[in-house]
Design an enzyme around this catalytic site. Structure first.
Site, mmCIF file in Angstrom:
data_model
loop_
_atom_site.group_PDB
_atom_site.id
_atom_site.type_symbol
_atom_site.label_atom_id
_atom_site.label_comp_id
_atom_site.label_asym_id
_atom_site.label_seq_id
_atom_site.Cartn_x
_atom_site.Cartn_y
_atom_site.Cartn_z
ATOM 1 C CG ASP A 1 105.807 48.034 -5.083
ATOM 2 O OD1 ASP A 1 106.965 47.617 -4.994
ATOM 3 O OD2 ASP A 1 105.342 48.958 -4.393
HETATM 4 N N1 URA Z 1 107.554 53.303 -4.625
HETATM 5 C C1 URA Z 1 106.708 52.317 -4.258
HETATM 6 O O1 URA Z 1 106.221 52.304 -3.145
HETATM 7 N N2 URA Z 1 106.435 51.369 -5.159
HETATM 8 C C2 URA Z 1 106.926 51.338 -6.396
HETATM 9 O O2 URA Z 1 106.621 50.437 -7.171
HETATM 10 C C3 URA Z 1 107.799 52.372 -6.764
HETATM 11 C C4 URA Z 1 108.090 53.347 -5.860
#
Ligand code: URA
Length: 271
Positions: free
Chosen positions: A105
């Protein structure tokens, strides 16, 4: 990736494309010990042993395998309609276009792999391999054992129950606790949603391990090339070192700038 033999031989620099064809027609070329005389035959320079007159070809691999410590505030896409910083902005000296293996993310930080080897990326991401990814999560307030237990057993999300995970308390502070969450699924925002499901509020999320590969001491914004052994181990292949690969090196691109701005990307709009 499969390529025509004459292209592989000429790319190795021993002779021209036309002369490579003559070598093949003369029966001087073998792939994995089998003489190939048909023009247009293909081989994979990263996997097959190609010999000319019995001598193995020395091929400079054009495959790139990169481990980046992604800072928060960068997106794992190759372009962005909102003009936010891209992880590839951090790889200015990399000689070829590389693509992220999976995604993190915008505000997630830590270990991100990038490569121009599509087969390798697909192998890593295939659910069959069940590669475990470990995250450290800073959560608001105190966690209780029951929350960790529920996450470990699997929580119900809108796209189904999560598989069993390995979850533990890493560090306890005054305002926040740190927990470790190791999962092998790769659902969208999975760790954040697992935390939400047990009423934990995520303050910071960092991937610290991908299979056997640790993030280590790379600073935010720094990257390094993977070794041949690391590349093969991750995709479950036996180690072999026929080809010359990119040397191990650490490269600091925007690290200094990123560090100065407190781990945030500078000069562009934040989310
Ligand atoms: N889980 C999440 O919530 N975000 C990420 O970027 C990776 C794993």
């Amino acid at each position: 990736m499969l390529e025509r033999l004459q292209k592989i031989i000429s790319a190795a620099g021993i002779t021209s494309r036309r002369a490579s064809e003559a070598l093949i027609l003369n029966g001087q070329v073998a792939v994995n010990g089998v003489v190939v005389t048909e023009l247009g035959s293909k081989a994979d320079p990263d996997k097959d042993t190609i010999t000319v007159d019995g001598k193995p070809l020395k091929i400079e691999s054009h495959r790139l395998y990169i481990l980046l410590n992604k800072p928060p505030g960068y997106i794992t896409a190759l372009k962005d309609s909102q003009d936010r910083p891209l992880v590839t902005d951090l790889l200015k000296d990399v000689p070829d276009r590389v693509y992220p293996v999976g995604r993190l993310d915008y505000n997630t930080e830590g270990l991100l792999l990038l490569t121009n080897d599509g087969d390798w990326a697909n192998r890593l991401m295939h659910p069959r391999h069940e590669i475990e990814k470990e995250y450290h999560v800073r959560v608001r307030g105190k966690v209780i054992d029951q929350q960790l237990k529920r996450m470990a057993e699997g929580v119900e999300l809108e796209d189904g129950k999560t598989a069993p995970a390995v979850v533990s308390l890493v560090k306890s502070g005054e305002q926040n606790d740190w927990i470790s969450v190791a999962i092998h699924e790769g659902r969208n925002r999975q760790v954040r949603r697992m935390c939400e499901a047990v009423s934990l509020s995520v303050v910071r999320l960092k991937r610290i391990r991908y299979g056997s590969l640790m993030l280590g001491t790379l600073r935010a914004g720094q990257f390094r090339y993977l070794s041949d052994a690391e590349v093969r181990e991750l995709s479950g292949e036996p180690a072999k070192s026929l080809f010359v690969r990119q040397p191990q090196r650490e490269v600091s691109q925007k690290a200094a700038r990123t560090e100065r701005s407190g781990g945030k990307a500078s000069g562009r709009r934040q989310q």
